[in-house]
Design a protein around this motif. Structure first.
Motif, short mmCIF file in Angstrom:
data_model
loop_
_atom_site.label_atom_id
_atom_site.label_comp_id
_atom_site.label_asym_id
_atom_site.label_seq_id
_atom_site.Cartn_x
_atom_site.Cartn_y
_atom_site.Cartn_z
N ASN A 173 -11.38 61.60 18.06
CA ASN A 173 -10.29 62.36 18.00
C ASN A 173 -10.46 63.17 16.53
OD1 ASN A 173 -8.77 61.67 20.28
ND2 ASN A 173 -7.38 60.01 19.19
N ILE B 211 -12.78 65.81 16.99
CA ILE B 211 -12.24 66.86 17.95
C ILE B 211 -11.58 67.89 16.85
CG2 ILE B 211 -10.64 67.46 19.87
CD1 ILE B 211 -11.62 64.95 21.25
N SER C 256 -13.75 69.92 14.90
CA SER C 256 -14.21 71.23 15.79
C SER C 256 -13.06 72.30 16.09
CB SER C 256 -14.82 70.50 17.20
OG SER C 256 -15.73 69.69 16.79
N LYS C 257 -11.95 71.92 16.15
CA LYS C 257 -10.98 72.77 16.54
C LYS C 257 -10.69 73.64 15.28
CE LYS C 257 -8.78 70.71 20.50
NZ LYS C 257 -7.54 69.96 21.04
#
Length: 214
Positions: free
Chosen positions: A4, A7, A10-11
């Motif tokens: 998580n 992620i 990256s976002k």
């Protein structure tokens, strides 16, 4: 499978590269609890900026994208960790200058990157060695970052070191910029305490030079 945390990084990186201030701000605001600013900086903001820095070094993105990413992060950090926040009291006091060089982009990127990592910065612009030494004493600066594009102004660091030594100023000097990249021994020649290759490295170098002095 990505964690998580990966992620999220990256976002957040994608939002920065698309220069989407609103999206980037909402991501951090959604995770901010009121007392986890440094956690968000170390686990999301700084890793995303490091990835962006590597992409610029490899030619994948433009320098303007890196700069804007740093600026957006600087703005976000100011909202979750204001300059007068008590959480900043233990952060090293940093100064930054070009020592007379009017080329400011390198300094701006380093300054924004450091601010995005929670540092308070005293920006002395293109001030010369004599004035910088005075400001460093007044502001209690522990580490001075000097970024120059021109070789002749890189040698102004030597003048600054002489002033520091003469006046007993213990401030550490970290240099960066084209002359120091072309000649990797120049930083020692001019009397600096360290050289940072880029904005990413500047954070580690701050703690390195302060650790040596302790």
């Amino acid at each position: 499978m990505m964690s998580n945390e990966s992620i999220m990084v990256s976002k957040f990186e994608d939002a920065l590269l698309s220069m989407n201030r609103i999206s980037a701000s909402k991501m951090i605001a959604g995770e901010f609890t009121g007392n986890n600013a440094f956690e968000l900086i170390s686990e999301t903001i700084s890793p995303a900026l490091e990835r962006i820095g590597y992409k610029w070094e490899s030619g994948e993105i433009a320098l303007s994208q890196e700069y804007m990413a740093c600026k957006i992060c600087e703005e976000i950090v100011e909202t979750i960790l204001p300059a007068n926040s008590s959480e900043r009291k233990d952060m090293p006091v940093i100064g930054i200058t070009t020592l007379g060089d009017e080329h400011m982009l390198g300094k701006r990127i380093v300054s924004s990157f450091l601010r995005a990592n929670g540092f308070n910065i005293h920006d002395y612009g293109d001030m010369g060695p004599e004035n910088v030494s005075q400001k460093v004493k007044e502001d209690g600066v522990e580490v001075l970052m000097a970024s120059t594009l021109m070789l002749n102004l890189a040698y102004e660091v030597k003048k600054l070191r002489m002033i520091f030594d003469r006046e007993g100023i213990k401030t550490k000097i970290i240099v960066g910029g084209a002359p120091f990249l072309f000649d990797r021994d120049l930083w020692e020649e001019v009397g600096a305490d360290a050289m940072a290759v880029d904005a990413m490295e500047s954070v580690n170098k701050v703690y390195e030079v302060l650790e040596v002095s302790q």
